[in-house]
Design an enzyme around this catalytic site. Structure first.
Site, PDB file in Angstrom:
ATOM      1  N   GLU A  65       0.849  -1.194   0.000  1.00  0.00           N
ATOM      2  CA  GLU A  65       0.000   0.000   0.000  1.00  0.00           C
ATOM      3  C   GLU A  65       0.883   1.241   0.000  1.00  0.00           C
ATOM      4  O   GLU A  65       1.980   1.247   0.540  1.00  0.00           O
ATOM      5  CB  GLU A  65      -0.947  -0.016   1.202  1.00  0.00           C
ATOM      6  CG  GLU A  65      -0.284  -0.005   2.573  1.00  0.00           C
ATOM      7  CD  GLU A  65      -0.101   1.391   3.139  1.00  0.00           C
ATOM      8  OE1 GLU A  65      -0.606   2.350   2.533  1.00  0.00           O
ATOM      9  OE2 GLU A  65       0.561   1.515   4.176  1.00  0.00           O
ATOM     10  N   LYS A  66       0.385   2.309  -0.623  1.00  0.00           N
ATOM     11  CA  LYS A  66       1.123   3.570  -0.695  1.00  0.00           C
ATOM     12  C   LYS A  66       0.684   4.458   0.466  1.00  0.00           C
ATOM     13  O   LYS A  66      -0.393   5.046   0.449  1.00  0.00           O
ATOM     14  CB  LYS A  66       0.890   4.273  -2.028  1.00  0.00           C
ATOM     15  CG  LYS A  66       1.699   5.551  -2.189  1.00  0.00           C
ATOM     16  CD  LYS A  66       1.404   6.229  -3.517  1.00  0.00           C
ATOM     17  CE  LYS A  66       2.233   7.503  -3.643  1.00  0.00           C
ATOM     18  NZ  LYS A  66       1.923   8.484  -2.574  1.00  0.00           N
ATOM     19  N   THR A  67       1.517   4.545   1.471  1.00  0.00           N
ATOM     20  CA  THR A  67       1.220   5.347   2.648  1.00  0.00           C
ATOM     21  C   THR A  67       1.263   6.831   2.309  1.00  0.00           C
ATOM     22  O   THR A  67       2.196   7.305   1.672  1.00  0.00           O
ATOM     23  CB  THR A  67       2.243   5.043   3.762  1.00  0.00           C
ATOM     24  OG1 THR A  67       2.202   3.649   4.068  1.00  0.00           O
ATOM     25  CG2 THR A  67       1.936   5.835   5.018  1.00  0.00           C
TER      26      THR A  67
END
Length: 411
Positions: A65-67
């Site tokens: 996931e792209k934080t």
């Protein structure tokens, strides 16, 4: 996609070192990474485009996931005290290449001497995202989520493939650190932030991320990051790190330039009869500038759309507006608007020295015009898995030959 969690990036903890103090550290980092220049060494992704669906079938990628936090490098080093003892020091490095001395420092046990309490890990550079995790009781914890490893125990890892880099991260950093914290629970409240390894999945486990990982996140998220498993770490733009965002999260970082302000006629009985700007009124335009390199900024095709209510809010900030970098998106009406944090204020990108380069802008515009949706990714999942499994059956030698052929094509 963790819609109810704040996506506002945290402030970097610690003391920002003056230029002269940071300069020596910049050269030390460059030396550890076998580089000739001391600039920020972090890799930068490219926007996910439709052709990348085929790329995921040609090479093995990992996905996470792209934080939506603050990108930093974590530098674990040492210092010699006046009495001759060696002590750990911890630095966070932002994208402007500023160095922050974080106290108390992280004392990661040395993997080669786990039963020697005074031994600690240094010469280590980790890539990650700093973010505030929100817990059910309302408390927030500052977390550094690690997703890559540039150097560990003074060994440059950037010329090694991703799986080797992550293996070194796990065995030489995370396992000793977790073991230490388990035995020393009283240390936890003293940490300036927690360090966690970001969960990586095979590229064909996209649905698992959407369904099991992202809904449970304690922080903001704005997409996925695909990283090639078999390529080295690239300083600067890396064509094998793919940044996917849902259409509504595709943003561009522009430099903001305010237009002229309307003039007010002077008072009839005043000495100075020259008209003067009305800084309470909205300027004639909110121009968006694109970086064309070497401090060459040119106007974007569209201006920023700002409502009267938003202008009142911007004035109320009592902050400099002109010349700042602002994150923007295109709304459903085709107008460019600023991305808002939870309090309604713009997402200023003060962590960046420059706005997006024209090449990045064009890439994001392509993604907006021909977006790869979440459903597109889900639909491709089975095809990606089949292609990767067939590649794996070929064995390491065939994979190596395949990768070399692809590199020659890419070069």
């Amino acid at each position: 996609m963790a819609p109810h969690v704040s996506s506002a990036p945290p402030s970097i903890p610690g003391y920002q070192l003056p230029h002269d103090e940071a300069e020596a550290l910049k050269h030390e980092v460059a030396s550890l990474l076998h580089r000739d220049n001391p600039r920020f060494p972090g890799a930068q992704p490219v926007s996910f485009a439709r052709q990348h669906l085929s790329e995921l079938q040609r090479r093995e990628y990992l996905v996470c996931e792209k934080t939506d936090g603050l990108r930093c490098l974590l530098f674990l080093n040492f210092i010699e005290s006046p009495d001759g003892a060696f002590e750990p020091v911890t630095f966070l490095i932002d994208r402007k290449n500023n160095y922050y001395d974080v106290r108390p420092p992280l004392r990661v046990p040395y993997h080669g001497a786990l039963f020697t309490p005074e031994a600690f890990l240094y010469g280590t550079i980790l890539d990650g995202e700093l973010v505030n995790d929100l817990y059910p009781d309302g408390t927030r914890k500052l977390i550094f989520y690690v997703f890559d490893c540039l150097c560990v125990d003074s060994e440059n890892m950037t010329d090694k493939p991703l799986d080797k880099r992550l293996g070194a991260l796990k065995e030489k950093v995370m396992k000793p650190w977790h073991s230490f914290l388990t035995k020393n629970k009283q240390i936890m409240p003293l940490e300036p932030f927690q360090v966690k390894e970001k969960e990586q999945q095979h590229s064909y486990h996209i649905s698992y991320l959407f369904e099991q990982v992202m809904p449970k996140l304690k922080h903001g998220n704005d997409g996925l990051i695909f990283t090639c498993k078999g390529t080295k770490y690239e300083f600067g733009t890396d064509q094998h790190i793919l940044k996917w965002k849902p259409p509504h999260e595709n943003t561009i970082d522009f430099k903001l330039r305010l237009g002229e302000f309307p003039l007010i006629a002077p008072s009839p009985d005043g000495e100075d009869q020259s008209p003067y700007p009305d800084y309470d009124a909205m300027p004639t335009k909110f121009e968006l500038l694109v970086n064309h390199g070497r401090n060459d900024y040119r106007p974007f095709a569209h201006n920023l759309s700002v409502t009267p209510q938003e202008w009142e809010m911007l004035k109320g900030l009592k902050q400099r507006l002109d010349g700042r970098i602002i994150e923007c998106f295109r709304d459903t009406n085709g107008q460019w608007r600023f991305k808002k944090d939870d309090d309604g204020t713009p997402r200023w990108r003060d962590d960046k020295s420059d706005a997006n380069h024209i090449s990045t802008v064009e890439s994001v515009l392509d993604s907006i015009e021909d977006p790869v949706t979440e459903q597109d990714l889900r639909n491709a999942e089975g095809t990606i898995k089949k292609a990767i499994k067939q590649m794996q059956v070929g064995g390491p030698a065939q994979d190596h030959e395949h990768a070399n052929k692809r590199r020659r094509v890419d070069d």
